[in-house]
Scaffold this active site. Structure first.
Site, PDB file in Angstrom:
ATOM      1  N   GLY A  43     -12.203  22.836 -50.348  1.00  0.00           N
ATOM      2  CA  GLY A  43     -12.776  24.047 -49.768  1.00  0.00           C
ATOM      3  C   GLY A  43     -12.086  25.281 -50.283  1.00  0.00           C
ATOM      4  CD  GLU A  59     -13.869  27.005 -53.127  1.00  0.00           C
ATOM      5  OE1 GLU A  59     -13.053  26.145 -53.515  1.00  0.00           O
ATOM      6  OE2 GLU A  59     -13.720  28.208 -53.354  1.00  0.00           O
ATOM      7  CD  GLU A  63     -10.779  22.975 -53.793  1.00  0.00           C
ATOM      8  OE1 GLU A  63     -10.842  22.111 -52.891  1.00  0.00           O
ATOM      9  OE2 GLU A  63     -10.256  24.085 -53.617  1.00  0.00           O
ATOM     10  N   PRO A  80      -6.449  31.747 -34.839  1.00  0.00           N
ATOM     11  CG  PRO A  80      -6.134  33.485 -33.305  1.00  0.00           C
ATOM     12  CD  PRO A  80      -6.439  32.011 -33.396  1.00  0.00           C
ATOM     13  CG  ASP A  81      -1.908  29.585 -35.431  1.00  0.00           C
ATOM     14  OD1 ASP A  81      -3.055  29.114 -35.255  1.00  0.00           O
ATOM     15  OD2 ASP A  81      -0.910  29.143 -34.841  1.00  0.00           O
ATOM     16  CD  GLU A 112      -3.198  11.884 -56.775  1.00  0.00           C
ATOM     17  OE1 GLU A 112      -3.384  10.706 -56.411  1.00  0.00           O
ATOM     18  OE2 GLU A 112      -2.076  12.397 -56.880  1.00  0.00           O
TER      19      GLU A 112
END
Length: 142
Positions: A43, A59, A63, A80-81, A112
């Site tokens: 992502g 994405e 990836e 929020p964190d 990987e």
């Protein structure tokens, strides 16, 4: 009236496959900080002019090399964190694949790729353990 916000939007791809009765999740090992070397869902950030569905497909392909538009919006995560780079809200998508038909290869900011059993997950970056706990709750009723 304006609202002074500095919130980024990200997408995460939950790619799963069954190995017999075991549900497996495709993870990437992060090539860069934050969480360099840790495992994560494929992502990243949504571009300013990009629809969410396009961003998650892009994405995932960048990836892992997996090309699909068969992704379904699952849940939104917004603690929020959740990202040490700043406030980021993630829209998670899921898809089921046949492991014999897809051959993920690490690319972009992934060092990987690897399949992991939902019952034996490694330590995960960001809030991806919470995301996969929600997957277990919804899809595995546990």
């Amino acid at each position: 009236m304006g609202y002074p916000q500095n919130i980024k939007v990200t997408v995460d791809a939950i790619v799963f496959a069954y190995q017999g009765q075991d549900l497996e999740i495709l993870l990437i090992q992060r090539k860069s900080d934050p969480f360099k070397g840790k495992w994560a869902l494929p992502g990243g950030f949504v571009e300013d002019d990009e629809p969410l569905d396009t961003a998650v497909s892009r994405e995932l392909e960048e990836e892992t090399g997996i090309q699909t538009t068969d992704l379904f919006q699952f849940y939104t995560f917004g603690q929020p964190d959740r990202d040490p780079r700043g406030r980021a809200i993630s829209v998670a998508y899921y898809t089921e694949v046949d492991k014999t038909e897809v051959h993920p290869k690490a690319a972009s900011d992934a060092a990987e790729t690897q399949w992991f059993s939902m019952n034996r997950l490694p330590e995960l970056a960001f809030d991806h353990a919470d995301i996969l706990a929600k997957v277990k709750q919804v899809f595995l009723n546990s």
